[in-house]
Design an enzyme around this catalytic site. Sequence first.
Site, short mmCIF file in Angstrom:
data_model
loop_
_atom_site.label_atom_id
_atom_site.label_comp_id
_atom_site.label_asym_id
_atom_site.label_seq_id
_atom_site.Cartn_x
_atom_site.Cartn_y
_atom_site.Cartn_z
N ARG A 51 -1.59 23.65 -19.34
CA ARG A 51 -0.63 22.57 -19.61
C ARG A 51 0.06 22.84 -20.94
O ARG A 51 1.26 22.62 -21.09
CB ARG A 51 -1.33 21.19 -19.62
CG ARG A 51 -0.41 20.09 -20.11
CD ARG A 51 -0.85 18.67 -19.73
NE ARG A 51 -2.27 18.44 -19.76
CZ ARG A 51 -3.01 18.29 -20.87
NH1 ARG A 51 -2.45 18.35 -22.06
NH2 ARG A 51 -4.31 18.08 -20.77
N TYR A 104 24.69 12.68 -12.45
CA TYR A 104 23.70 12.71 -11.38
C TYR A 104 23.06 11.32 -11.26
O TYR A 104 22.64 10.73 -12.27
CB TYR A 104 22.64 13.78 -11.67
CG TYR A 104 21.49 13.72 -10.73
CD1 TYR A 104 21.69 13.77 -9.35
CD2 TYR A 104 20.19 13.56 -11.19
CE1 TYR A 104 20.63 13.67 -8.47
CE2 TYR A 104 19.12 13.47 -10.30
CZ TYR A 104 19.35 13.52 -8.95
OH TYR A 104 18.31 13.41 -8.08
N ASP A 177 23.91 18.01 -20.24
CA ASP A 177 23.32 18.52 -19.00
C ASP A 177 24.22 19.66 -18.51
O ASP A 177 25.35 19.43 -18.08
CB ASP A 177 23.23 17.37 -17.98
CG ASP A 177 22.53 17.79 -16.69
OD1 ASP A 177 22.61 18.99 -16.33
OD2 ASP A 177 21.93 16.92 -16.03
N LYS A 202 18.78 24.35 -9.58
CA LYS A 202 20.12 24.62 -9.08
C LYS A 202 20.50 26.09 -9.33
O LYS A 202 19.87 26.97 -8.81
CB LYS A 202 21.08 23.62 -9.72
CG LYS A 202 20.59 22.15 -9.63
CD LYS A 202 20.47 21.67 -8.22
CE LYS A 202 19.83 20.33 -7.96
NZ LYS A 202 19.33 19.48 -8.96
C1 LIG Z 1 23.30 17.46 -12.96
C2 LIG Z 1 21.85 17.22 -12.62
N1 LIG Z 1 20.97 16.95 -13.60
C3 LIG Z 1 19.67 16.73 -13.34
C4 LIG Z 1 19.19 16.72 -12.04
C5 LIG Z 1 17.74 16.44 -11.79
O1 LIG Z 1 17.06 17.62 -11.55
P1 LIG Z 1 15.77 17.77 -10.58
O2 LIG Z 1 16.21 17.41 -9.21
O3 LIG Z 1 15.40 19.21 -10.76
O4 LIG Z 1 14.73 16.84 -11.10
C6 LIG Z 1 20.07 17.00 -10.99
C7 LIG Z 1 19.58 17.00 -9.61
O5 LIG Z 1 20.33 17.02 -8.66
C8 LIG Z 1 21.43 17.25 -11.29
O6 LIG Z 1 22.34 17.50 -10.31
#
Ligand SMILES: Cc1ncc(COP(=O)(O)O)c(C=O)c1O
Length: 384
Positions: A51, A104, A177, A202
């Site tokens: 961890r 998101y 992000d 992604k």
């Molecule tokens: C722009 C963006 N940020 C964060 C996330 C969250 O990531 P995760 O699905 O890996 O938890 C996503 C998920 O689709 C996303 O599109």
Amino acid sequence: MTNQDGFETLAIHAGQEPDPVTGAVVPPIYQVSTYKQDGVGGLRGGYEYSRSANPTRTALEQCLAALEGAPRALAFASGMAAEDCLLRTVCSPGDHVLVPDDAYGGTYRLFARVFSGWGLAHDVVPVSHVAAVREQLAARKITVVWAETPTNPLLGIADIRALAEAAHEAGALLVVDNTFASPYLQQPLALGADVVVHSTTKYLGGHSDVVGGALVVADPELAERLAFTQNATGGVAGPFDSWLTLRGVKTLAARMDRHCRNAMRVAQMLAEHPAVSEVLYPGLPSHPGHKTAQEQMRAFGGMVSFRLLGGEEAAVRACGRTRLFTLGESLGGVESLIEHPARMTHASVTGSPLEVPGDLIRLSVGIEDCDDLLDDLRQALSDS
Ligand SMILES: Cc1ncc(COP(=O)(O)O)c(C=O)c1O
């Protein structure tokens, strides 16, 4: 590795020296929870319990840090786990943050449904309008300005350098992000951001076979605080997931070049299509953020959103008619995906300031033969 090495070199080699014991040319999957100590406290290479740290995860973290031009990155079990760790570390109950008007849905849900109960207040602000952000920053003490660029799913563009200046003048942190762009197309820390968030699920992973997240940080002291929270709360990336992500990262540049090329052709075709009312793609000169995107991105990415004249029913119908574009959530894999944000990825923001239009379709344009992709979309839209 040296700081002079190019992006593609770092993606393949940073954190990935051949294994000192066997010479294995890729980092082994250290599928292990604990480590033998040479006498109490006698750790080999600092590893004590997985961890806290695991060599496969360390390899991924070193590679991600190199790709974002940062001293430190931390890898998590998901993008949401990374976001959660960040907010717990840099915010306290009673604080106030600014969140984007397009993002998101799960990120907004984290602020609106989880951290609001913890006492973290948020205001929704159009982060593509720096003047609006400055106004909010002047109105009250803000701890964090949160931005996505390009945004999910409307592909809005925020000026990272201008946002960083505004946030810092007000004593706030700028979090970006960078999931949609990936570090190959955009490096927010170099433009002044304090923390980069990734859903490595992604483009970084790139093959729709692993869920993961990352935080990449410019300030080593902040990185230390984040590492403390990560270890204390435990949302870490496992060794096999770290290995899969690292394997994906090696080809990020080659994949992204192709994603961008295909997406541009898809956007251009859709812009001419009689069933389409609007194409949202920062690579099109008509996009309001095109100039800013040109300045801060290497190319415009693999995501294309568009709206249909026929409204929500036409959009839902088209999503069900593609042959190559697979109907599904997520994005950034080599295979093309299509989705209806209002009923799928962004269903959780219905009724909120982040609600998305029902006539909207989002494409994650993959790296297949682009002529096949264009044909597929044309037939899916043929009687929309
Ligand atoms: C722009 C963006 N940020 C964060 C996330 C969250 O990531 P995760 O699905 O890996 O938890 C996503 C998920 O689709 C996303 O599109």
